[in-house]
Design an enzyme around this catalytic site. Structure first.
Site, PDB file in Angstrom:
ATOM      1  N   ASN A   1       0.846  -1.197   0.000  1.00 28.92           N
ATOM      2  CA  ASN A   1       0.000   0.000   0.000  1.00 28.92           C
ATOM      3  C   ASN A   1       0.880   1.245   0.000  1.00 28.92           C
ATOM      4  OD1 ASN A   1      -2.320   1.674   0.323  1.00 28.92           O
ATOM      5  ND2 ASN A   1      -2.037   1.716   2.540  1.00 28.92           N
TER       6      ASN A   1
ATOM      7  N   HIS B   1       0.977   5.247   1.082  1.00 32.12           N
ATOM      8  CA  HIS B   1       0.273   6.115   2.031  1.00 32.12           C
ATOM      9  C   HIS B   1       0.936   7.494   2.066  1.00 32.12           C
ATOM     10  CE1 HIS B   1      -2.310   7.109   5.384  1.00 32.12           C
ATOM     11  NE2 HIS B   1      -1.253   7.617   5.995  1.00 32.12           N
TER      12      HIS B   1
ATOM     13  N   SER C   1       4.971   6.836   2.539  1.00 33.04           N
ATOM     14  CA  SER C   1       5.425   5.508   2.959  1.00 33.04           C
ATOM     15  C   SER C   1       4.854   4.446   2.040  1.00 33.04           C
ATOM     16  CB  SER C   1       4.932   5.193   4.385  1.00 33.04           C
ATOM     17  OG  SER C   1       5.298   6.194   5.305  1.00 33.04           O
TER      18      SER C   1
ATOM     19  N   ASP D   1      -2.963   0.801   8.286  1.00 33.77           N
ATOM     20  CA  ASP D   1      -1.637   1.330   7.945  1.00 33.77           C
ATOM     21  C   ASP D   1      -0.568   0.972   8.977  1.00 33.77           C
ATOM     22  OD1 ASP D   1      -2.619   2.487   5.577  1.00 33.77           O
ATOM     23  OD2 ASP D   1      -3.317   4.242   6.676  1.00 33.77           O
TER      24      ASP D   1
END
Ligand code: GAR
Length: 193
Positions: A106, A108, A135, A144
């Site tokens: 992912n 972010h 990130s 997260d």
């Protein structure tokens, strides 16, 4: 060649950066499909690159797990090596994480563990901090909280708005994402993190 399915919710600028990277000679990954949880405008980038798309509308399912099962079935059609959440604005349920982990990453727009969640840019600005960041993480069952693959700081300027700050973070995210996918294709072990 590492095969990717990319999942988006919005305009897909990070997706576009990946698509452009895959055009470069020697880039070791290919996007084989792009999925969304809604009618996302970013799907147009995939169409432009001749890449198949699918939509699994979150609102059409009775529970997050049922949506997750449908999402897994759609992803499974392509059997990718890696799934990239690139602005997917939904928490993926445990059944998706279990099935795909650790090959699920992912991006972010904050320097995790600072400012997790759906409003990472807004929260950083509201905090009065002088810097935030971007990130790339391996997705786990938290919000997260997965292990950080790479991150980089971005300064917050005195006159920043949420929009201006996000527009300065996004190029950093794009560079980190393109580089991370390359490192994974080159053998970076996500399970060892
Ligand atoms: C990106 O900044 C991404 O990090 C963020 O949404 C934006 C999508 O932009 N994701 C999150 O905040 C997830 N919590 P894009 O659609 O232009 O690539």
């Amino acid at each position: 060649m590492l095969s990717l399915v990319v999942l988006i919710s919005g305009t897909g600028s990070n997706l576009r950066a990946l698509l452009e990277a895959t055009r470069e000679p020697g880039y070791p990954a290919r996007v084989i499909a792009v999925g969304a949880d809604r009618d996302a405008s970013g799907l147009e980038h995939a169409a432009e690159f001749g890449i198949p798309t699918f939509t699994v509308p979150f609102r059409e399912y009775a529970s997050r797990e049922q949506w997750g099962s449908a999402l897994l079935a759609a992803i499974g059609e392509y059997a990718p090596d890696l799934v990239v959440l690139s602005g997917l604005m939904r928490l993926v349920p445990d059944n998706v994480v279990s099935a795909l982990s650790p090959n699920l990453i992912n991006t972010h727009p904050a320097y995790l563990p600072e400012f997790p969640g759906a409003h990472g840019v807004r929260d950083a600005l509201a905090s009065g901090a002088s810097q935030t960041g971007a990130s790339i993480i391996v997705v786990d069952n938290g919000v997260d909280t997965g292990s950080i693959i790479v991150q980089e700081r971005v300064p917050i300027l005195a006159d920043d708005t949420e929009e201006s700050l996000h527009e300065r973070i996004k190029p950093v995210e794009r560079r980190l994402l393109v580089d991370t996918v390359r490192r994974i294709a080159d053998g970076l072990d996500l399970s060892a993190r």
